[in-house]
Design a protein around this motif. Structure first.
Motif, PDB file in Angstrom:
ATOM      1  N   GLU A 762      44.280  46.715  35.718  1.00 52.49           N
ATOM      2  CA  GLU A 762      43.779  46.761  34.453  1.00 52.49           C
ATOM      3  C   GLU A 762      42.234  46.283  34.399  1.00 52.49           C
ATOM      4  O   GLU A 762      41.379  46.937  33.745  1.00 52.49           O
ATOM      5  CB  GLU A 762      44.499  46.383  33.455  1.00 52.49           C
ATOM      6  CG  GLU A 762      45.869  46.901  33.075  1.00 52.49           C
ATOM      7  CD  GLU A 762      46.729  46.103  32.234  1.00 52.49           C
ATOM      8  OE1 GLU A 762      46.355  45.135  31.418  1.00 52.49           O
ATOM      9  OE2 GLU A 762      48.002  46.628  31.776  1.00 52.49           O
ATOM     10  N   ILE A 763      42.208  45.191  34.974  1.00 51.07           N
ATOM     11  CA  ILE A 763      40.684  44.614  34.917  1.00 51.07           C
ATOM     12  C   ILE A 763      39.785  45.250  35.897  1.00 51.07           C
ATOM     13  O   ILE A 763      38.754  45.164  35.807  1.00 51.07           O
ATOM     14  CB  ILE A 763      40.771  42.904  35.314  1.00 51.07           C
ATOM     15  CG1 ILE A 763      41.806  42.484  34.226  1.00 51.07           C
ATOM     16  CG2 ILE A 763      39.557  42.236  35.245  1.00 51.07           C
ATOM     17  CD1 ILE A 763      42.340  40.968  34.629  1.00 51.07           C
ATOM     18  N   HIS A 764      40.245  45.425  37.092  1.00 49.94           N
ATOM     19  CA  HIS A 764      39.451  45.741  38.243  1.00 49.94           C
ATOM     20  C   HIS A 764      40.025  47.052  38.977  1.00 49.94           C
ATOM     21  O   HIS A 764      40.748  46.815  40.074  1.00 49.94           O
ATOM     22  CB  HIS A 764      39.155  44.778  39.380  1.00 49.94           C
ATOM     23  CG  HIS A 764      37.841  45.153  40.070  1.00 49.94           C
ATOM     24  ND1 HIS A 764      37.406  46.308  40.471  1.00 49.94           N
ATOM     25  CD2 HIS A 764      36.717  44.229  40.381  1.00 49.94           C
ATOM     26  CE1 HIS A 764      36.318  46.242  41.260  1.00 49.94           C
ATOM     27  NE2 HIS A 764      35.903  44.905  41.056  1.00 49.94           N
ATOM     28  N   PRO A 765      40.204  48.141  38.410  1.00 48.49           N
ATOM     29  CA  PRO A 765      41.015  49.436  39.228  1.00 48.49           C
ATOM     30  C   PRO A 765      40.611  49.866  40.480  1.00 48.49           C
ATOM     31  O   PRO A 765      41.237  50.398  41.120  1.00 48.49           O
ATOM     32  CB  PRO A 765      40.884  50.567  37.990  1.00 48.49           C
ATOM     33  CG  PRO A 765      39.682  50.189  37.305  1.00 48.49           C
ATOM     34  CD  PRO A 765      39.520  48.629  37.105  1.00 48.49           C
ATOM     35  N   LEU A 766      39.356  49.437  40.903  1.00 49.46           N
ATOM     36  CA  LEU A 766      38.805  49.717  42.087  1.00 49.46           C
ATOM     37  C   LEU A 766      38.849  48.727  43.270  1.00 49.46           C
ATOM     38  O   LEU A 766      38.148  48.944  44.220  1.00 49.46           O
ATOM     39  CB  LEU A 766      37.457  50.386  42.110  1.00 49.46           C
ATOM     40  CG  LEU A 766      37.195  51.558  41.205  1.00 49.46           C
ATOM     41  CD1 LEU A 766      35.892  52.101  41.042  1.00 49.46           C
ATOM     42  CD2 LEU A 766      38.275  52.964  41.625  1.00 49.46           C
ATOM     43  N   ASP A 767      39.587  47.537  43.175  1.00 49.40           N
ATOM     44  CA  ASP A 767      39.508  46.602  43.786  1.00 49.40           C
ATOM     45  C   ASP A 767      40.693  47.053  45.040  1.00 49.40           C
ATOM     46  O   ASP A 767      42.119  46.833  44.861  1.00 49.40           O
ATOM     47  CB  ASP A 767      39.879  45.377  43.027  1.00 49.40           C
ATOM     48  CG  ASP A 767      39.947  44.042  43.947  1.00 49.40           C
ATOM     49  OD1 ASP A 767      39.875  44.444  45.450  1.00 49.40           O
ATOM     50  OD2 ASP A 767      39.778  42.975  43.773  1.00 49.40           O
ATOM     51  N   SER A 768      40.184  47.331  46.181  1.00 51.05           N
ATOM     52  CA  SER A 768      41.197  47.671  47.093  1.00 51.05           C
ATOM     53  C   SER A 768      42.272  46.567  47.392  1.00 51.05           C
ATOM     54  O   SER A 768      43.314  46.851  48.061  1.00 51.05           O
ATOM     55  CB  SER A 768      40.451  48.352  48.314  1.00 51.05           C
ATOM     56  OG  SER A 768      39.607  47.023  49.052  1.00 51.05           O
ATOM     57  N   ALA A 769      41.733  45.308  47.508  1.00 51.46           N
ATOM     58  CA  ALA A 769      42.715  44.286  47.897  1.00 51.46           C
ATOM     59  C   ALA A 769      44.134  44.375  46.972  1.00 51.46           C
ATOM     60  O   ALA A 769      45.137  43.761  47.606  1.00 51.46           O
ATOM     61  CB  ALA A 769      41.915  42.813  47.583  1.00 51.46           C
ATOM     62  N   VAL A 770      43.891  44.660  45.760  1.00 52.91           N
ATOM     63  CA  VAL A 770      45.299  44.746  44.788  1.00 52.91           C
ATOM     64  C   VAL A 770      46.030  45.934  45.705  1.00 52.91           C
ATOM     65  O   VAL A 770      47.346  45.396  45.770  1.00 52.91           O
ATOM     66  CB  VAL A 770      44.720  44.893  43.651  1.00 52.91           C
ATOM     67  CG1 VAL A 770      46.340  45.066  42.544  1.00 52.91           C
ATOM     68  CG2 VAL A 770      43.945  43.969  43.111  1.00 52.91           C
ATOM     69  N   TYR A 771      45.673  46.906  45.861  1.00 58.59           N
ATOM     70  CA  TYR A 771      46.513  47.981  46.429  1.00 58.59           C
ATOM     71  C   TYR A 771      46.953  47.493  47.894  1.00 58.59           C
ATOM     72  O   TYR A 771      48.356  47.776  48.154  1.00 58.59           O
ATOM     73  CB  TYR A 771      45.766  49.292  46.508  1.00 58.59           C
ATOM     74  CG  TYR A 771      45.042  49.872  45.106  1.00 58.59           C
ATOM     75  CD1 TYR A 771      45.749  50.607  44.429  1.00 58.59           C
ATOM     76  CD2 TYR A 771      43.866  49.529  44.894  1.00 58.59           C
ATOM     77  CE1 TYR A 771      45.470  51.097  43.054  1.00 58.59           C
ATOM     78  CE2 TYR A 771      43.292  50.035  43.627  1.00 58.59           C
ATOM     79  CZ  TYR A 771      44.360  50.722  42.804  1.00 58.59           C
ATOM     80  OH  TYR A 771      43.897  51.320  41.765  1.00 58.59           O
ATOM     81  N   VAL A 772      46.349  46.815  48.630  1.00 59.02           N
ATOM     82  CA  VAL A 772      46.600  46.593  50.074  1.00 59.02           C
ATOM     83  C   VAL A 772      47.733  45.478  49.761  1.00 59.02           C
ATOM     84  O   VAL A 772      48.836  45.705  50.552  1.00 59.02           O
ATOM     85  CB  VAL A 772      45.620  46.153  50.756  1.00 59.02           C
ATOM     86  CG1 VAL A 772      46.037  45.425  52.167  1.00 59.02           C
ATOM     87  CG2 VAL A 772      44.746  47.183  50.959  1.00 59.02           C
ATOM     88  N   LEU A 773      47.620  44.409  48.928  1.00 61.62           N
ATOM     89  CA  LEU A 773      48.658  43.415  48.928  1.00 61.62           C
ATOM     90  C   LEU A 773      49.867  44.124  48.352  1.00 61.62           C
ATOM     91  O   LEU A 773      51.091  43.689  48.682  1.00 61.62           O
ATOM     92  CB  LEU A 773      48.092  42.316  47.760  1.00 61.62           C
ATOM     93  CG  LEU A 773      47.117  41.431  48.475  1.00 61.62           C
ATOM     94  CD1 LEU A 773      46.580  40.519  47.326  1.00 61.62           C
ATOM     95  CD2 LEU A 773      47.603  40.564  49.483  1.00 61.62           C
ATOM     96  N   LEU A 774      49.956  45.008  47.237  1.00 67.37           N
ATOM     97  CA  LEU A 774      51.136  45.604  46.668  1.00 67.37           C
ATOM     98  C   LEU A 774      51.696  46.288  47.664  1.00 67.37           C
ATOM     99  O   LEU A 774      53.050  46.480  47.744  1.00 67.37           O
ATOM    100  CB  LEU A 774      50.668  46.291  45.280  1.00 67.37           C
ATOM    101  CG  LEU A 774      51.888  47.094  44.755  1.00 67.37           C
ATOM    102  CD1 LEU A 774      52.801  45.989  44.025  1.00 67.37           C
ATOM    103  CD2 LEU A 774      51.251  47.902  43.366  1.00 67.37           C
ATOM    104  N   ALA A 775      50.826  47.212  48.486  1.00 66.22           N
ATOM    105  CA  ALA A 775      51.603  48.135  49.715  1.00 66.22           C
ATOM    106  C   ALA A 775      52.451  47.382  50.397  1.00 66.22           C
ATOM    107  O   ALA A 775      53.519  47.621  50.886  1.00 66.22           O
ATOM    108  CB  ALA A 775      50.556  48.985  50.070  1.00 66.22           C
ATOM    109  N   GLY A 776      51.552  46.167  50.899  1.00 65.60           N
ATOM    110  CA  GLY A 776      51.934  45.323  51.971  1.00 65.60           C
ATOM    111  C   GLY A 776      53.507  44.832  51.564  1.00 65.60           C
ATOM    112  O   GLY A 776      54.415  44.514  52.063  1.00 65.60           O
ATOM    113  N   MET A 777      53.578  44.278  50.133  1.00 62.81           N
ATOM    114  CA  MET A 777      54.948  43.694  49.734  1.00 62.81           C
ATOM    115  C   MET A 777      55.792  44.734  49.547  1.00 62.81           C
ATOM    116  O   MET A 777      57.041  44.377  49.894  1.00 62.81           O
ATOM    117  CB  MET A 777      54.514  43.115  48.198  1.00 62.81           C
ATOM    118  CG  MET A 777      55.598  42.582  47.474  1.00 62.81           C
ATOM    119  SD  MET A 777      55.297  41.721  45.996  1.00 62.81           S
ATOM    120  CE  MET A 777      54.976  43.417  45.160  1.00 62.81           C
TER     121      MET A 777
END
Length: 840
Positions: A762-777
């Motif tokens: 919600e705060i930073h929708p284009l931050d790739s690190a969030v997607y990578v961490l969630l996918a890894g989890m």
């Protein structure tokens, strides 16, 4: 009615031939018979045979005497002599009009002089010289130049009196073409040996920044005190203080003794050379037996006060009982400059009560500035009230001080704005103070608007005005404003000619971490100093371009010849960022040889450099050598220990710091929380976090919460970490939620991880690190399809991953062991070492 004895004396004066003054024919027009009667009866006063001619001649001489006596009177009194001249019908008399022009010029009344000049039926070179001189003395250089040009068009050739005024005009205008043309004309007309013209030319070349050319002027062998004083004054204006002293010595060797003006200029130079030189001049003044008049006494007090020797300033003040407002203001200014508001106020009281001298606008401005710089806001408000009571708050110098005072000490932006509006004629200092106040209050938009209004008002911004904006811009539009100012400066060619403007631009781009723009400004500058290089090196370090920063060692050494403490500290930071131990060691060696290791910035950078290079023992050695370690010194040592896994040592150093009486700052607690997090000391870390605000009054920032969440999350206390996030006094940023997400992945908590990821998106929708961490989890939990879905979503939204980079410096036997016992290497070897390091 004219006095009889004056008329009797004047009746013996023969009648002037009308051919000499043709413009007086309409006033005199004596008949031949009347002239003969006048010659036959020289002693007759009331003879009915005499017509109007003798009384008119009589009135002219009387008016001339009245004009001569009025030169020593006040301007109001001297202007009364003009009325009788008009009543007697002598307004067209060339001699009287020229004397009136001289009178008005002397009393600083160019408007009245202009009226007389415009009504003159006939003018000569004396008339033109007088009117040009009147406007030069009043400071209206543009009108004086126009009148001089009209004189030339009228066919008059300037004499040495005219040239004296016009050379002074060229010096005031800094008009190089006009001055050099006048110089050539002076030589052509044979006036080159004129003392007054020589002195004027010296002043002209000095004010045009050509002091060396002024010194090369070939003076006559019999130079007088005026010529020498002009040279001394020119060297003071050029800020060549040692040349001033050498001129004075040459003057004495030439057998010319100084006057009071020479000594005042010499003492002004001693203000910048130190009180030692001032003591010698003071002693020489006594040796020569020169009377200590008020002007010399004021110069002595001002010199001692500027040198910080207030005891000698007070002693000089008490040498004689003479005093005036300038002398009192000088001693008040001395105490204000030293930060002694109490002393400044006490002498202000003495000025009002003991000396009964009324303060002027400069006195009030000095007192307001003393309150501002001395941190006494209540005192400043009191002096503001006094300026209003005295009716000088609209004066530019007073108003400027008040604007600056409220800019620094008032939280209300309306206060400096209201003070600015009270100034009757704002100058460039007034506008600069207002703009600096607006920027310091974070109102960048109003500051840019004020800059536009300043230019619309016909006031040209100075380099200090532009620097005040560039240095303090802090809004989200800072980049756009900086680029607009840069474009305006390029249009005016200020960024290349003015080093102050260029440095401000480099520093502004450094704060914005825009190394390419900073380099472009740096390359365009015609002159650079240590501040220029330091700002650029800091910019490159912040951008991670440490190798490019170190490459500036060679051009810096070529251009400036040496390295100062701040620049060396920046080079050490670059070496620390690269973990370039060999280059850092060479810089350390140079700091010891040059004595720069005594600077706290250098020693702190050395501790930081050795810590980041993994040489903790060397960092300890440098730290121990610091006589008075400050909080930055302790933080550098703690950071080096914590980053190299010595967590217990880092926390022990933290306790040593507190025992030493050095108060920790927010950076200290960041390092302590990092050490507790990676050292497994969770409860101690929580105590440190709570003690920030409870014991030290430090409000935790988002970075401190990130460290707290990381510490709790690593230990598996995810609920406590989530509660810490919710307890933040301000809205958490994306980094806090990413940290919590990483901990959730570490411990496999999908529910909390999904919540943290959604908040981060919600705060930073284009931050790739969030997607990578969630996918890894999801992958770790065996839910491969959800992991692939998150990766497709990341690709669809355009959140691409940045490629990783690394830089490794090959170690050598010299850099892997302890510090060498060899003597420090000179800077030339640093350059060679740096070159070899970069080749590797």
């Amino acid at each position: 009615m004219l006095l009889p004895h004056l008329r009797l004396k004047s009746s013996f004066r023969p009648l002037r031939p009308t051919a000499v003054l043709p413009h007086r024919r309409h006033l005199l027009s004596p008949s031949p018979a009347a002239s003969r009667i006048h010659l036959r009866q020289p002693n007759s006063i009331s003879s009915p045979s005499i017509n109007a001619s003798p009384p008119l001649l009589l009135s002219e001489e009387t008016c001339l005497r009245l004009i001569s006596c009025s030169k020593s009177a006040s301007p109001k009194q001297s202007s009364r002599v003009h009325s009788p001249i008009l009543k007697l019908g002598l307004a067209g008399d060339l001699l009287l009009c020229n004397n009136l022009l001289s009178l008005y010029s002397k009393h600083g009344q160019p408007g009245s002089a202009r009226k007389v000049f415009d009504e003159m039926p006939v003018r000569d070179i004396v008339s033109w010289t007088a009117i040009v001189s009147a406007f030069v003395q009043s400071g209206d250089e543009d009108e004086a130049l126009r009148l001089y040009q009209r004189m030339l068009l009228a066919g008059f050739v300037p004499n040495h009196f005219t040239l004296s005024s016009v050379v002074r005009l060229a010096a005031s205008l800094r008009d190089f073409d006009l001055g050099t043309n006048l110089h050539g004309f002076i030589i052509k007309r044979g006036f080159g040996s004129n003392f007054v013209l020589e002195s004027g030319l010296v002043d002209f070349y000095s004010k045009c920044g050509l002091f060396d050319d002024a010194c090369r002027l070939e003076l006559m062998a019999g130079r007088d005190v005026v010529s020498w004083t002009t040279m001394i004054s020119a060297s003071v204006q050029a800020e060549d203080w040692r040349k001033t002293v050498s001129f004075y010595m040459a003057m004495l060797n030439d057998g010319v003794f100084p006057n009071e003006f020479t000594l005042t200029m010499l003492l002004s130079a001693c203000s910048n050379l130190g009180s030692g030189h001032g003591d010698l001049v003071h002693g020489h003044l006594i040796l020569l037996g020169i009377e200590l008049n008020l002007a010399v006494k004021t110069a002595l007090v001002d010199m001692y006060s500027k040198c910080g020797n207030l005891g000698s300033a007070v002693t000089a003040l008490r040498l004689t009982s003479d005093s005036d407002v300038i002398l009192c203001t000088a001693i008040i200014s001395g105490f204000a400059r030293a930060g002694d508001c109490t002393g400044a106020v006490s002498y202000f009281k003495v000025m009002l009560t003991g000396s009964a001298i009324h303060p002027n606008s400069f006195t009030y401005a000095t007192l307001v500035n003393a309150s501002s710089n001395g941190g006494s806001p209540e005192l400043g408000k009191m002096f503001h009230c006094l300026t209003v009571k005295a009716g000088v708050e609209d004066d530019a110098s007073v108003g400027n001080a008040i604007v600056d005072f409220y800019s620094k000490w008032s939280s209300q932006l309306e206060d400096p704005v209201r003070a600015f509006e009270e100034i009757s004629s704002p100058n460039v200092v007034s506008w600069t103070a207002l703009i600096a106040g607006l920027v310091s209050h974070g109102d960048d938009r109003s500051a840019m608007t004020a800059l536009t209004e300043m230019q619309a008002a016909g006031v040209k911004p100075s380099s200090f005005t532009l620097s005040a904006i560039l240095t303090n811009l802090s809004s989200q539009e800072t980049v756009g404003y900086t680029q607009k100012l840069h474009a305006a400066m390029m249009k005016a060619n200020l960024n290349t000619r003015d080093i102050t403007v260029g440095n401000s631009l480099v520093d502004a781009y450094a704060k914005l971490v825009r190394p390419r723009d900073a380099l472009n400004v740096f390359d365009d500058m015609s002159q650079r100093d240590f501040y220029t290089y330091t700002s650029l090196i800091k910019c490159l370090n912040l951008a991670g371009l440490n190798q490019e920063a170190l490459s500036l060692i060679v051009p810096l050494r070529i251009e400036l010849g040496s390295v100062d403490g701040f620049t060396l500290a920046s080079f050490l930071s670059a070496a620390a960022g690269l973990a370039a131990t060999k280059c850092g060691g060479q810089l350390h060696g140079h700091s010891v040889v040059s004595g720069l290791d005594a600077f706290s910035s250098v020693s702190n950078s050395l501790v930081d450099m050795y810590g980041k290079c993994g040489r903790i023992d060397d960092a300890r050695v440098v730290f121990v050598s610091i006589q008075r370690p400050n909080v930055v010194s302790w933080n550098s040592l703690m950071s080096g220990m914590a980053s190299n896994g010595c967590f217990s040592d880092a926390l022990s150093t933290f306790e040593d710091m507190r025992i030493a009486g050095v108060l920790p700052d927010s950076v200290t607690f960041l390092i302590a929380l990092y050490a507790c997090s990676h050292g497994g000391l969770i409860d101690l870390g929580i105590d440190y976090f709570h003690s920030m605000e409870e014991r030290f009054g430090l409000v935790p920032t988002e970075d401190h919460y990130v460290c707290l969440v990381d510490m709790l999350g690593r230990a598996g206390r995810l609920e406590a970490a989530a509660a810490a996030v919710e307890s933040m006094g301000h809205s958490p940023g994306a980094l806090v939620y990413k940290t919590l997400l990483g901990c959730c992945r570490l411990h496999g908590n999908l529910v909390m991880g999904e919540w943290a990821a959604s908040r981060a998106m919600e705060i930073h929708p284009l931050d790739s690190a969030v997607y990578v961490l969630l996918a890894g989890m999801y992958d770790d939990a065996g839910r491969i399809e959800l992991g692939d879905q998150i990766r497709r979503t990341m690709k669809a939204r355009g959140a691409t991953r940045s490629p990783g980079t690394s830089w490794i410096q090959p170690t050598s036997k010299e850099s892997s062991g302890q510090a060498s016992n060899d003597s420090p290497a000179p800077l030339e070897e640093i350059v060679l070492t740096l070159a070899s390091t970069m080749e590797e």
